[in-house]
Write a protein that holds these residues in place. Structure first.
Motif: not given
Length: 536
Positions: A403-404, A391-393, A356-358, A363-364
């Motif tokens: 960018l992701s 990872e990074s979105y 849960d990245n909220r 989001e990573s």
């Protein structure tokens, strides 16, 4: 311990040693003075450097500061914690920080030094405004300040103890002696109950959580980075509305900005904050000069005069306190048509795509030294070691971009059971874009390549990946992913990989259940996935 106490007490009471002892160990002197019940205040006027330090570094208030993670930087991918000292009028503020320097991109060498040999650690007292500007404006990180409730005696004891640390050589170790451990140890002066955590593998996020759950916890404030403000305040605006504001801010003809829609106070306030943030961004990116920036700013303030008394409270928005702990123990398995196996993993740092990245910046994923052991009916084996994986979105913004992507460095047993002997070292990276189709849905697409090496040679494997994260009811999260990989196993073929995993979080535990399929012209491999994860 008793002999050390007697030695310090003797030096403090000795007439010949006392003055030198006061200057070298002012914190110990203050504690001994209280222990002995002395009613007079200690004087450090004869201690030249210490006297100047006390004049220039007041500690009427002390705060714990957390600079959010920057996963693109090896020295700060888990955030940074430090202490802030200030006077009552907020005219003199200082950051007290412990850190190491990371140079170059040789990750194996960096990790070896940080874990085994140690790196040079630097303990500094610097102007807080400079530190805050660096984290916010240069590195684009949010800065959280947690005010600490403590007595005047404890504040003075901490201030004097910081002076005692100035000449100490403290080697930096990623897992045992980092910015988090030093920060926590200093705060145990006022809150001894925190000492029980001092032997743990601590991260800055751990310190924030432990302090927040102690008697020290006070009010919290957030200073968001510019990029975060532009994204957050523009969430409820349409693309058309954003482009109109952007064009108005960068228009050199001197036209007035369009008025803020005041039908809904909350929306109007957020739009005003968006305009302020975007005006700063276009100035920072040199799309406008200072004169136009000031003109825009005046226009924004005038158009929002009705909301001047309103404040946007961000103290509990994406608060790190609400995030899960950043180490994991994982027990699970894979069930295939013919057989299954058990997988045991340890992730010392820090979190997965399924989490849960909220309450995180994006989001990573961050994996440092994640190790997995497999067990099947015949033997126990090493399945995977991820040395470093990120990872990074970040949702692409039509105005400011974004960018992701991902980067991984690992060793793995083979990736697929059909080719379990294809042990290899592997590095891959990708770039792409992400976007929110709905507030609880983020989708992305990336394009990149992997580089593998084994006893059979070295080969490239171009990759296309498409995926989505969906937050569902009852704290569950659905992860969907499709990958198309060419030459992954050095066979000059295309492998299709589909994965769907649903995660249910219950307090400090998470349950993953899902399905995956991998196939090419040479093999077909469906499998069921199951994990129980414990955060600690």
């Amino acid at each position: 311990m008793e002999s050390e106490f007697e030695s310090n007490l003797s030096a403090y009471m000795d007439g010949e040693q006392r003055q030198a002892y006061l200057c070298r160990f002012p914190a110990r002197s203050l504690w001994l003075s209280k222990y002995l019940g002395e009613e007079y205040a200690l004087s450090f006027d004869h201690c030249g450097d210490l006297y100047e330090y006390l004049k220039r570094v007041p500690a009427d208030e002390i705060s714990l500061v957390y600079a959010s993670e920057n996963i693109l930087s090896p020295s700060s991918f888990m955030g940074h914690s430090f202490i802030k000292l200030k006077d009552k009028a907020d005219n003199q503020t200082h950051a007290v920080s412990y850190f190491t320097e990371v140079e170059g991109f040789n990750l194996p060498a960096i990790m070896f030094e940080a874990l085994v040999t140690g790196k040079d650690g630097y303990f500094i007292v610097s102007p807080y405004k400079e530190a805050k500007r660096y984290y916010k404006d240069i590195e684009g990180r949010n800065v959280y300040e947690y005010s600490l409730e403590m007595s005047d005696f404890d504040r003075e004891l901490i201030r004097l103890h910081l002076w005692e640390l100035k000449d100490k050589k403290i080697d930096y170790y990623f897992h045992t002696n980092n910015c988090a451990t030093l920060t926590l140890n200093i705060l145990t002066i006022s809150e001894p109950s925190l000492l029980k955590h001092s032997e743990e593998w601590l991260s800055p996020l751990d310190v924030v959580k432990y302090v927040n759950g102690s008697e020290l916890a006070g009010p919290v404030s957030i200073s968001p980075s510019l990029g975060w403000r532009v994204r957050a305040f523009g969430d409820n605006l349409s693309l058309t509305e954003k482009m109109i504001i952007f064009q108005s801010l960068t228009d050199k003809s001197g036209k007035a900005l369009p008025s803020v829609n005041s039908d809904d106070n909350a929306s109007a306030i957020l739009e005003r904050e968006y305009r302020k943030a975007l005006n700063e961004w276009v100035y920072f990116e040199e799309k406008i000069n200072q004169e136009q920036y000031e003109s825009n700013r005046s226009s924004i303030m005038e158009s929002g005069a009705d909301f001047e008394d309103f404040v946007v409270d961000l103290s509990d928005y994406k608060n790190p306190v609400h995030r899960v702990a950043d180490s994991q123990l994982i027990m699970g398995g894979r069930l295939r048509e013919s057989e299954g196996n058990v997988l045991l993993s340890w992730l010392p740092a820090s979190h997965l795509q399924r989490d849960d990245n909220r309450n995180a910046f994006s989001e990573s994923t961050l994996q440092v030294l994640k190790s997995t052991i497999g067990i099947d009916k015949d033997h126990l084996y090493l399945d995977e070691v991820v040395l470093y994986g990120i990872e990074s979105y970040i949702p692409y913004d039509e105005v400011i971009g974004g960018l992701s992507g991902r980067f991984r460095l690992l060793w793995e047993r083979g990736g697929y059971e059909s080719y379990s002997t294809n042990r290899r070292f592997h590095v891959d990276g990708a770039l792409g874009i992400a976007g929110n189709s709905r507030p609880a849905v983020l989708s992305y697409v990336t394009l990149g390549s992997g580089l593998s090496a084994s006893g059979d040679g070295v080969w490239l494997s171009p990759q296309l990946e498409v995926g989505s994260f969906l937050y569902l009811a009852n704290d569950s999260k659905l992860n969907l992913k499709y990958r198309l990989i060419f030459n992954e196993l050095d066979r000059s073929d295309f492998i299709h990989n589909v994965e769907a995993v649903n995660t249910y979080r219950i307090a400090e535990y998470a349950l993953d259940m899902g399905f995956s399929y991998a196939g090419s012209e040479h093999f077909s491999e469906p499998q069921a996935l199951f994990n129980i994860r414990r955060f600690y």
